[in-house]
Motif scaffolding. Structure first.
Motif, PDB file in Angstrom:
ATOM      1  N   PHE A  73       0.844  -1.198   0.000  1.00  0.00           N
ATOM      2  CA  PHE A  73       0.000   0.000   0.000  1.00  0.00           C
ATOM      3  C   PHE A  73       0.881   1.251   0.000  1.00  0.00           C
ATOM      4  CE2 PHE A  73      -2.937   3.124   1.714  1.00  0.00           C
ATOM      5  CZ  PHE A  73      -4.208   2.682   1.335  1.00  0.00           C
ATOM      6  N   GLY A  74       0.730   2.081  -1.033  1.00  0.00           N
ATOM      7  CA  GLY A  74       1.379   3.392  -1.041  1.00  0.00           C
ATOM      8  C   GLY A  74       2.690   3.492  -1.784  1.00  0.00           C
ATOM      9  N   PHE A  75       3.128   2.415  -2.451  1.00  0.00           N
ATOM     10  CA  PHE A  75       4.419   2.482  -3.132  1.00  0.00           C
ATOM     11  C   PHE A  75       4.312   3.351  -4.397  1.00  0.00           C
ATOM     12  CE2 PHE A  75       2.202  -1.267  -4.624  1.00  0.00           C
ATOM     13  CZ  PHE A  75       2.428  -1.317  -5.987  1.00  0.00           C
ATOM     14  N   ARG A  76       5.411   3.972  -4.747  1.00  0.00           N
ATOM     15  CA  ARG A  76       5.428   4.913  -5.880  1.00  0.00           C
ATOM     16  C   ARG A  76       6.745   4.850  -6.657  1.00  0.00           C
ATOM     17  NH1 ARG A  76       6.183   7.683  -1.045  1.00  0.00           N
ATOM     18  NH2 ARG A  76       7.829   9.285  -0.987  1.00  0.00           N
ATOM     19  N   ASP A  77       7.386   3.706  -6.637  1.00  0.00           N
ATOM     20  CA  ASP A  77       8.699   3.555  -7.260  1.00  0.00           C
ATOM     21  C   ASP A  77       8.647   2.718  -8.532  1.00  0.00           C
ATOM     22  OD1 ASP A  77       8.119   1.182  -5.887  1.00  0.00           O
ATOM     23  OD2 ASP A  77      10.228   0.732  -5.549  1.00  0.00           O
ATOM     24  N   GLY A  78       7.521   2.734  -9.224  1.00  0.00           N
ATOM     25  CA  GLY A  78       7.371   1.913 -10.418  1.00  0.00           C
ATOM     26  C   GLY A  78       8.435   2.154 -11.465  1.00  0.00           C
ATOM     27  N   ASP A  79       8.811   3.416 -11.678  1.00  0.00           N
ATOM     28  CA  ASP A  79       9.839   3.726 -12.681  1.00  0.00           C
ATOM     29  C   ASP A  79      11.183   3.133 -12.286  1.00  0.00           C
ATOM     30  OD1 ASP A  79       7.971   5.099 -14.163  1.00  0.00           O
ATOM     31  OD2 ASP A  79       8.569   7.082 -13.452  1.00  0.00           O
ATOM     32  N   GLU A  80      11.525   3.225 -11.001  1.00  0.00           N
ATOM     33  CA  GLU A  80      12.785   2.641 -10.532  1.00  0.00           C
ATOM     34  C   GLU A  80      12.766   1.120 -10.668  1.00  0.00           C
ATOM     35  OE1 GLU A  80      13.911   3.760  -6.630  1.00  0.00           O
ATOM     36  OE2 GLU A  80      14.230   5.875  -7.117  1.00  0.00           O
ATOM     37  N   GLN A  81      11.655   0.507 -10.322  1.00  0.00           N
ATOM     38  CA  GLN A  81      11.552  -0.943 -10.458  1.00  0.00           C
ATOM     39  C   GLN A  81      11.825  -1.374 -11.896  1.00  0.00           C
ATOM     40  OE1 GLN A  81       7.908  -2.711  -8.801  1.00  0.00           O
ATOM     41  NE2 GLN A  81       7.617  -0.843  -7.625  1.00  0.00           N
ATOM     42  N   ALA A  82      11.216  -0.655 -12.834  1.00  0.00           N
ATOM     43  CA  ALA A  82      11.395  -0.999 -14.242  1.00  0.00           C
ATOM     44  C   ALA A  82      12.834  -0.770 -14.687  1.00  0.00           C
ATOM     45  CB  ALA A  82      10.432  -0.185 -15.098  1.00  0.00           C
ATOM     46  N   ALA A  83      13.428   0.307 -14.235  1.00  0.00           N
ATOM     47  CA  ALA A  83      14.785   0.649 -14.662  1.00  0.00           C
ATOM     48  C   ALA A  83      15.807  -0.382 -14.191  1.00  0.00           C
ATOM     49  CB  ALA A  83      15.154   2.040 -14.143  1.00  0.00           C
ATOM     50  N   TYR A  84      15.630  -0.890 -12.979  1.00  0.00           N
ATOM     51  CA  TYR A  84      16.597  -1.826 -12.414  1.00  0.00           C
ATOM     52  C   TYR A  84      16.213  -3.290 -12.626  1.00  0.00           C
ATOM     53  CZ  TYR A  84      18.975   2.030 -10.044  1.00  0.00           C
ATOM     54  OH  TYR A  84      19.672   3.178  -9.768  1.00  0.00           O
TER      55      TYR A  84
END
Length: 294
Positions: free
Chosen positions: A166-177
């Protein structure tokens, strides 16, 4: 509400020693014990010195030390639970989740409400820095090296279907790494979904999932990473991201969790007092926790 017991768990084995280890001191100095009318149930410290190098078995920083600390923390949390108390555990970094959930897994099937600005679902191979604090949800659900994901042969500490991110906002970082995606069985509300639904509806749905008839019969644990809060109001974080929940939104979510009467404990992680000169963050965390639990 059962009596509350506070446990200090200032481990930074899953991160690095930048000041997060002083979180318990800051919150206690800000009056947490008195605000909660709580018992101080001790301080659990790692027995292993911090190493900045990944170990070859887990490809993780301080893997053996985290496994040992997790068992030690589980003993302390379990003792509190067995007294009929509600443990509030003060980290430390997010790897303390493993010890807290291990205490519960020794006693049955429990769920997890995971409130965090990051999904923390990296594999060791994809993790850019080897920090278990970026892998704790993956490890807790049984993914990763046995030393950390199968402690005491109890894999998983929480089932996918018994967890809510609940509340995570790091989708771009997840995809990048190249972080693995969250599994379909794990209910997920990223920040965009919460904004779309509204925090009341999202929190209600999250708690309903954890308290469903075929769900975990023991109740659920609450993980609160301070970085779930908006960076504008909680900048005392090592890995900062713009956006996040407001104090009112986090309070609302926690109130829904507590009103279910199924929450069995709570941990607070990642707030770094050395990045908060006047300790505003500590006072606000104590205020919020007090509003929810006291």
């Amino acid at each position: 509400m059962p009596p509350i017991a506070v446990i200090e768990a200032p481990s930074i084995l899953g991160l690095r020693p930048t000041g997060v280890e002083t979180l318990p001191d800051a919150l206690l100095q800000a009056g947490l014990i008195g605000r909660l009318h709580a018992r101080h149930a001790g301080r659990v410290v790692p027995g292993n010195a911090y190493s900045p190098s990944r170990d070859t078995t887990t490809l993780t920083l301080n893997g053996p030390g985290i496994a040992t600390f997790s068992r030690k923390l589980a003993d302390a949390v379990g003792a509190v639970v067995d007294r009929g108390e509600f443990p509030v555990v003060l980290g430390g970094d997010c790897s303390i989740l493993l010890g807290d959930l291990l205490a519960l897994k020794r006693r049955g099937r429990y769920g997890l409400l995971f409130l965090d600005g990051h999904a923390d679902f990296y594999s060791p191979e994809a993790n850019p820095n080897g920090e278990a604090a970026s892998m704790d949800l993956a490890l807790a659900t049984g993914r990763g090296p046995d030393m950390l994901a199968n402690i005491e042969q109890r894999r998983p500490l929480v089932n996918d279907e018994d967890a809510v991110a609940f509340g995570f906002r790091d989708g771009d970082e997840q995809a990048a790494y190249g972080s693995p995606p969250l599994p379909d069985q794990l209910l997920a509300f990223d920040l965009a979904a919460i904004r779309s639904r509204g925090v009341e509806a999202a929190a209600r749905d999250a708690v309903a999932h954890l308290t469903r008839d075929d769900g975990p019969d023991g109740g659920f644990w609450i993980h609160v990473d301070a970085d779930v809060l908006d960076d504008a109001i909680m900048p005392a974080i090592d890995y900062r991201l713009s956006g996040g929940l407001s104090w009112d939104e986090l309070t609302c979510t926690l109130r829904h969790a507590m009103q279910s009467r199924r929450a069995v404990g709570l941990e607070v992680t990642i707030y770094n007092p050395t990045l908060d000169a006047d300790r505003t963050g500590a006072r606000e965390l104590v205020r919020m926790i007090g509003q929810v639990l006291a």
